[in-house]
Design an enzyme around this catalytic site. Structure first.
Site, PDB file in Angstrom:
ATOM      1  N   SER A   1      -1.910  10.120  -3.341  1.00 14.14           N
ATOM      2  CA  SER A   1      -1.114   9.111  -2.656  1.00 14.14           C
ATOM      3  C   SER A   1      -1.909   7.897  -2.211  1.00 14.14           C
ATOM      4  CB  SER A   1      -0.405   9.739  -1.450  1.00 14.14           C
ATOM      5  OG  SER A   1       0.582  10.655  -1.882  1.00 14.14           O
TER       6      SER A   1
ATOM      7  N   TYR B   1       4.667   4.299  -1.052  1.00 16.28           N
ATOM      8  CA  TYR B   1       4.933   3.601   0.204  1.00 16.28           C
ATOM      9  C   TYR B   1       4.410   2.168   0.096  1.00 16.28           C
ATOM     10  CZ  TYR B   1       4.978   3.047   5.335  1.00 16.28           C
ATOM     11  OH  TYR B   1       5.209   2.626   6.617  1.00 16.28           O
TER      12      TYR B   1
ATOM     13  N   THR C   1       2.449   0.125   1.516  1.00 16.65           N
ATOM     14  CA  THR C   1       1.045  -0.256   1.698  1.00 16.65           C
ATOM     15  C   THR C   1       0.102   0.389   0.684  1.00 16.65           C
ATOM     16  OG1 THR C   1       0.689   1.535   3.296  1.00 16.65           O
ATOM     17  CG2 THR C   1       1.359  -0.624   4.170  1.00 16.65           C
ATOM     18  N   LYS C   2       0.606   1.256  -0.181  1.00 17.72           N
ATOM     19  CA  LYS C   2      -0.262   1.945  -1.133  1.00 17.72           C
ATOM     20  C   LYS C   2      -0.793   0.977  -2.190  1.00 17.72           C
ATOM     21  CE  LYS C   2       0.655   5.953   0.805  1.00 17.72           C
ATOM     22  NZ  LYS C   2      -0.299   6.590   1.719  1.00 17.72           N
ATOM     23  N   ASN C   3      -1.790   1.416  -2.948  1.00 18.08           N
ATOM     24  CA  ASN C   3      -2.327   0.561  -4.015  1.00 18.08           C
ATOM     25  C   ASN C   3      -1.224   0.131  -4.979  1.00 18.08           C
ATOM     26  OD1 ASN C   3      -4.580   1.914  -2.770  1.00 18.08           O
ATOM     27  ND2 ASN C   3      -5.847   1.187  -4.466  1.00 18.08           N
TER      28      ASN C   3
END
Length: 373
Positions: free
Chosen positions: A164, A188, A190-192
């Site tokens: 994640s 989500y 803000t993830k990469n």
């Protein structure tokens, strides 16, 4: 006065690709199909191929990705699932949602990932009761999968990679998510690779497992409205899939930018007295977070806040010390020394692809000044 620097900024990611994302959203709105349509199917194929897997299954969020991966492997009541305590609580919550029992293990102090020695000791104590191992590629650094996979295979356990925070991380050029039996990714914002809302995706090379998970994500249906098995409702929607497709083609570029920011931090903070991230030889770190360790973490954080620089703590307490889990969740036989030692020291610096060079320099200058003062 200089503008505040956020710790992360998903809106900047949208604005960077605004034309592409707006076109993707319009395409879905005008298409008239909003759940499990062509966009989801295309994203599943494109993301799996990008990772190096054969199959992708889009789901509602990263927690559900772990739940469905566990259920696909048959984990449930009476089974032990070994993972780490130093992780987002979702990893452990997902295990309990299947009825299985989490067994929490210590981490390597250098990488913040599962310590293979702790896993070996857990197998020595629990044996075949450990059905699944979930290594977490925390902050964007791969866990030691060579050792972890070998231990799991020796004892007949399955591997779910919790990717994640590690979209694109690799070991000797082979991307995470391709080493175990199945992998779970959060999408989500803000993830990469982040949606503009919730989302998750599962990857695997096992066609039978992929089919089981596809059925489980939609009520256990093989034929519509007829449940062949007891499933759940966890579907990635068309809008998010279209947005993710627009962002996926830029993910290598964005990871490269994260690595460039990290390289600046490494260079500028080399003599600061902070403990900087360690990269295992042969590993590719994609810096979902750039996490330092400071003896006076809270003091440094306040000085950066006063300078208009936001930071975060991932995470304020390990899972085994959080009220919902403390005293009732089994721990591995080697204890939690490394996990507990880092909790009062870790600090996540600003990290996102759109962070300007000038702002990265401002961050490091403020840190150097704060530590001198």
């Amino acid at each position: 006065m200089a503008s505040p620097i956020p710790q992360t900024d998903p809106k900047a990611g949208y604005l960077d690709l605004k034309a592409d994302i707006d076109a993707a959203v319009a395409r879905v709105l005008n298409g008239g199909w909003y759940i499990l349509g062509q966009e989801v199917g295309a994203f599943e194929k494109e993301f799996a191929a990008w990772c190096g897997n054969s199959h992708g299954i889009g789901v509602a969020n990263g927690t559900d990705a772990l739940v469905l991966a566990l259920r696909g492997l048959g984990a449930g009541p009476g089974d032990i699932v070994a993972t780490v305590s130093h992780t987002a609580v979702a990893t452990v919550a997902a295990i309990e949602l299947t009825g299985a029992t989490p067994l929490l293990l210590d981490i390597e102090a250098e990488t913040f990932c599962m310590d293979p020695a702790a896993l070996e000791a857990a197998f020595a104590r629990e044996g075949s009761r450990i059905k699944v191992v979930i290594p977490v590629h925390l902050y964007g650094h791969p866990a030691d999968l060579g050792a972890i996979v070998a231990l799991a295979r020796k004892h007949g356990a399955k591997i779910i990679e919790d990717c994640s925070q590690a979209h694109g991380a690799a070991i000797a050029g082979k991307r995470v998510g391709t080493f175990g039996d199945v992998a779970a990714f959060s999408l989500y914002p803000t993830k990469n690779l982040g949606a503009l809302g919730d989302g998750g995706v599962i990857t695997t090379d096992d066609p039978a497992l992929a089919q089981r998970i596809r059925e489980l994500r939609e009520y256990g249906w093989r034929d519509r409205y007829i449940s062949a098995t007891a499933g759940m409702n966890s579907r990635l929607d068309e809008m998010q899939a279209a947005i993710l497709r627009a962002k996926l083609v830029h993910l290598d570029r964005d990871n490269g930018r994260r690595q460039a920011v990290a390289a600046h931090y490494d260079d500028a903070l080399a003599n600061s007295g902070l403990r900087l991230p360690t990269v295992r030889p042969g590993a590719t770190h994609v810096y979902h977070q750039y996490v330092v360790r400071a003896d006076d973490r809270d003091g440094l954080r306040q000085k950066l806040k006063d300078a208009g620089i936001a930071t975060n703590i991932h995470y304020p307490a390990p899972v085994h010390l959080q009220p919902a889990y403390q005293g009732r969740t089994p721990l591995g036989p080697t204890g939690m020394a490394a996990t507990e030692a880092c909790q009062g020291q870790i600090l996540s610096l600003p990290m996102f692809p759109q962070l300007a060079d000038a702002d990265a320099r401002r961050v490091t200058a403020a840190i150097v000044q704060a530590l001198r003062g």
